[in-house]
Design a protein around this motif. Structure first.
Motif, PDB file in Angstrom:
ATOM      1  N   ALA A   1      40.890  27.164   1.404  1.00 17.75           N
ATOM      2  CA  ALA A   1      41.512  28.488   1.323  1.00 17.75           C
ATOM      3  C   ALA A   1      42.929  28.471   1.888  1.00 17.75           C
ATOM      4  O   ALA A   1      43.866  28.998   1.270  1.00 17.75           O
ATOM      5  CB  ALA A   1      40.662  29.517   2.071  1.00 17.75           C
ATOM      6  N   LYS A   2      43.096  27.863   3.057  1.00 18.04           N
ATOM      7  CA  LYS A   2      44.422  27.816   3.678  1.00 18.04           C
ATOM      8  C   LYS A   2      45.409  27.019   2.831  1.00 18.04           C
ATOM      9  O   LYS A   2      46.564  27.430   2.668  1.00 18.04           O
ATOM     10  CB  LYS A   2      44.323  27.210   5.082  1.00 18.04           C
ATOM     11  CG  LYS A   2      43.691  28.121   6.097  1.00 18.04           C
ATOM     12  CD  LYS A   2      43.667  27.465   7.462  1.00 18.04           C
ATOM     13  CE  LYS A   2      43.171  28.423   8.528  1.00 18.04           C
ATOM     14  NZ  LYS A   2      43.276  27.834   9.871  1.00 18.04           N
TER      15      LYS A   2
ATOM     16  N   PRO B   1      33.807  30.534   6.294  1.00 14.21           N
ATOM     17  CA  PRO B   1      34.387  29.879   7.459  1.00 14.21           C
ATOM     18  C   PRO B   1      33.968  28.413   7.614  1.00 14.21           C
ATOM     19  O   PRO B   1      34.410  27.748   8.556  1.00 14.21           O
ATOM     20  CB  PRO B   1      33.872  30.721   8.626  1.00 14.21           C
ATOM     21  CG  PRO B   1      32.568  31.248   8.148  1.00 14.21           C
ATOM     22  CD  PRO B   1      32.734  31.455   6.665  1.00 14.21           C
ATOM     23  N   ALA B   2      33.147  27.897   6.691  1.00 11.98           N
ATOM     24  CA  ALA B   2      32.785  26.476   6.743  1.00 11.98           C
ATOM     25  C   ALA B   2      34.067  25.649   6.646  1.00 11.98           C
ATOM     26  O   ALA B   2      35.011  26.018   5.932  1.00 11.98           O
ATOM     27  CB  ALA B   2      31.826  26.118   5.615  1.00 11.98           C
ATOM     28  N   LYS B   3      34.117  24.551   7.356  1.00  8.01           N
ATOM     29  CA  LYS B   3      35.347  23.764   7.498  1.00  8.01           C
ATOM     30  C   LYS B   3      35.993  23.431   6.147  1.00  8.01           C
ATOM     31  O   LYS B   3      37.201  23.598   5.966  1.00  8.01           O
ATOM     32  CB  LYS B   3      35.053  22.479   8.280  1.00  8.01           C
ATOM     33  CG  LYS B   3      36.284  21.698   8.653  1.00  8.01           C
ATOM     34  CD  LYS B   3      35.955  20.572   9.616  1.00  8.01           C
ATOM     35  CE  LYS B   3      37.242  19.911  10.100  1.00  8.01           C
ATOM     36  NZ  LYS B   3      36.962  18.917  11.146  1.00  8.01           N
ATOM     37  N   ARG B   4      35.216  22.962   5.180  1.00  7.76           N
ATOM     38  CA  ARG B   4      35.768  22.558   3.878  1.00  7.76           C
ATOM     39  C   ARG B   4      36.321  23.749   3.096  1.00  7.76           C
ATOM     40  O   ARG B   4      37.343  23.648   2.424  1.00  7.76           O
ATOM     41  CB  ARG B   4      34.727  21.797   3.071  1.00  7.76           C
ATOM     42  CG  ARG B   4      33.467  22.583   2.753  1.00  7.76           C
ATOM     43  CD  ARG B   4      32.340  21.652   2.307  1.00  7.76           C
ATOM     44  NE  ARG B   4      31.112  22.332   1.980  1.00  7.76           N
ATOM     45  CZ  ARG B   4      30.181  22.674   2.871  1.00  7.76           C
ATOM     46  NH1 ARG B   4      30.362  22.425   4.153  1.00  7.76           N
ATOM     47  NH2 ARG B   4      29.066  23.256   2.471  1.00  7.76           N
TER      48      ARG B   4
ATOM     49  N   HIS C   1      40.776  36.394   5.106  1.00 11.89           N
ATOM     50  CA  HIS C   1      39.643  36.918   5.871  1.00 11.89           C
ATOM     51  C   HIS C   1      38.489  35.931   5.740  1.00 11.89           C
ATOM     52  O   HIS C   1      38.028  35.657   4.630  1.00 11.89           O
ATOM     53  CB  HIS C   1      39.212  38.291   5.338  1.00 11.89           C
ATOM     54  CG  HIS C   1      40.238  39.347   5.520  1.00 11.89           C
ATOM     55  ND1 HIS C   1      40.162  40.283   6.516  1.00 11.89           N
ATOM     56  CD2 HIS C   1      41.386  39.606   4.849  1.00 11.89           C
ATOM     57  CE1 HIS C   1      41.212  41.085   6.442  1.00 11.89           C
ATOM     58  NE2 HIS C   1      41.971  40.688   5.438  1.00 11.89           N
ATOM     59  N   PHE C   2      38.032  35.405   6.865  1.00  9.51           N
ATOM     60  CA  PHE C   2      36.900  34.485   6.869  1.00  9.51           C
ATOM     61  C   PHE C   2      35.646  35.275   7.209  1.00  9.51           C
ATOM     62  O   PHE C   2      35.614  36.011   8.192  1.00  9.51           O
ATOM     63  CB  PHE C   2      37.140  33.346   7.874  1.00  9.51           C
ATOM     64  CG  PHE C   2      38.310  32.494   7.483  1.00  9.51           C
ATOM     65  CD1 PHE C   2      38.191  31.537   6.492  1.00  9.51           C
ATOM     66  CD2 PHE C   2      39.552  32.679   8.080  1.00  9.51           C
ATOM     67  CE1 PHE C   2      39.282  30.767   6.102  1.00  9.51           C
ATOM     68  CE2 PHE C   2      40.640  31.912   7.708  1.00  9.51           C
ATOM     69  CZ  PHE C   2      40.503  30.955   6.716  1.00  9.51           C
TER      70      PHE C   2
END
Length: 164
Positions: A63-64, A55-58, A78-79
């Protein structure tokens, strides 16, 4: 046969040194490389059944972006905090707990864990999994719970600088 895709997040920015590591965004190169590699993965026929991402921003942005380019629904990513600041051993345990309905899983995360994991599971040694780099390992098992060190075969090792 299970297929594991290990994708390191795209290049991140160190511009704001006051930002917490978890909150670092992608830099200009990262914003270019993530969609570029997503398109390359689609050309190679890569479309995992499940994407698990840090879920870290980078990592989240990588992933998205990659998912969108491959045709994987962003809403299905899934984060999991277990993919941030962890160990290769913990990542292997995370995989071993996955449902066997998934034939292929992509982990989107960080180094050094992903490089260490690739080396632990694969027959190929790599010095470093570069940013937006992918190590794909075929695992000769029918259950994620049965993965073992050095029993996999690295079938893809791809990264942006290969295309310069």
């Amino acid at each position: 046969m299970k297929i594991l895709y290990l994708l390191r997040h795209a290049k991140s920015s160190w511009k704001d040194l006051n930002l917490d590591d978890f909150d670092r965004p992608l830099n200009k190169r990262g914003k270019h490389d993530a969609p570029f590699m997503g398109k390359k993965f689609k050309e190679q026929g890569i479309l995992p059944d499940l994407i698990l991402a840090s879920p870290a921003k980078r990592a989240k942005k990588t992933a998205k972006t990659v998912a969108r380019e491959m045709g994987y629904p962003e809403s299905e990513i899934h984060f999991d905090k277990q993919l941030y600041a962890t160990s290769a051993t913990s990542l292997i345990r995370l995989l071993q707990g996955q449902d066997d309905e998934w034939e292929s899983i992509m982990l989107v995360g960080h180094n050094p864990e992903l490089t260490l994991m690739s080396n632990a599971l694969s027959n190929q040694y790599i010095d470093n999994l570069p940013t937006t780099g992918l190590s794909c390992i075929q695992l000769n098992v029918n259950s994620w719970g049965h993965i073992e060190p050095k029993k996999g075969e690295q079938v893809i090792f791809d990264f942006p600088k290969r295309y310069l």
